[in-house]
Design an enzyme around this catalytic site. Structure first.
Site, PDB file in Angstrom:
ATOM      1  N   GLU A  58      42.656  48.519  34.394  1.00 12.96           N
ATOM      2  CA  GLU A  58      43.268  48.281  35.693  1.00 12.96           C
ATOM      3  C   GLU A  58      44.635  47.669  35.446  1.00 12.96           C
ATOM      4  OE1 GLU A  58      42.710  46.361  40.111  1.00 12.96           O
ATOM      5  OE2 GLU A  58      41.423  45.607  38.516  1.00 12.96           O
ATOM      6  N   GLU A  83      47.652  41.883  33.941  1.00 12.05           N
ATOM      7  CA  GLU A  83      48.402  41.258  35.028  1.00 12.05           C
ATOM      8  C   GLU A  83      49.566  40.486  34.420  1.00 12.05           C
ATOM      9  OE1 GLU A  83      50.119  40.363  38.127  1.00 12.05           O
ATOM     10  OE2 GLU A  83      48.236  41.381  38.530  1.00 12.05           O
ATOM     11  N   ASP A 169      53.278  46.644  41.194  1.00 14.98           N
ATOM     12  CA  ASP A 169      54.564  46.242  41.746  1.00 14.98           C
ATOM     13  C   ASP A 169      55.343  47.488  42.153  1.00 14.98           C
ATOM     14  OD1 ASP A 169      54.084  43.564  41.339  1.00 14.98           O
ATOM     15  OD2 ASP A 169      54.972  43.562  39.347  1.00 14.98           O
TER      16      ASP A 169
END
Length: 182
Positions: A58, A83, A169
């Site tokens: 992910e 992340e 993003d």
């Protein structure tokens, strides 16, 4: 929404370091080995080690709800979340440690208690690391605190079985076009 700056973020992330993977580029071609051999009783060593198990990535795991729910719901698969924002990753780590049923307002207190810290970062009565192994922590989940700029730097061809791209993003401005993932 922009996340607020969290004081002493590096120290707080370090307290939740069990599912974190450092230097992800060094694992290119051998990501399944990162998950180790912590399988359930009765599993053979091959299945427990992650060899042959599907690996899903992910990108931009956010606050961790999707990836932690997926890891708990499908223990036969391996999940890897990336992340880049430290404050958002910290929220994901809290979610992973507190478990899927924790309310968002309770995440910090539950997660900090599990690693033996008070909310201000000091040790609680049980001492740091009071809980050696969190029973809610999925053994098939790992997180990385980095942005992915080039997938070929991190993953060998055919290493991933799938990619989840839920909320990456957007980089909306024209001058940011080279940074867009999609």
């Amino acid at each position: 929404m922009r996340q607020r700056k969290i004081k002493d973020i590096e120290k707080k992330i370090e307290a939740f370091s069990e599912p974190l993977v450092y230097l992800p580029a060094s694992n290119r071609g051998r990501w399944r080995e990162v998950f180790g051999a912590g399988g359930a009783d009765g599993e053979d060593a091959f299945a427990a080690s992650g060899a042959g198990r599907p690996l899903f990535l992910e990108i931009g795991c956010g606050k961790g709800r999707f990836i932690s729910d997926s890891a708990l719901g499908h223990p036969e698969f391996l999940y890897l979340g990336f992340e880049g924002h430290q404050s958002v990753l910290y929220r994901a780590l809290q979610r992973v440690y507190a478990g899927p049923d924790a309310k968002p307002t309770e995440l910090n207190e539950i997660a900090m208690a599990l690693v033996g810290l008070c909310s201000d970062g000091s040790e609680n009565a049980h001492g740091a690391g009071a809980v050696e192994k969190n029973p809610m922590l999925p053994p098939n989940l790992r997180l990385c605190a980095e942005y992915i700029e080039d997938m070929t730097d991190l993953f060998a061809p055919g290493e991933l079985n799938g990619i989840f791209l839920n909320f990456s993003d957007p980089w909306p401005k024209a001058r940011q076009e080279k940074r867009r993932l999609t």
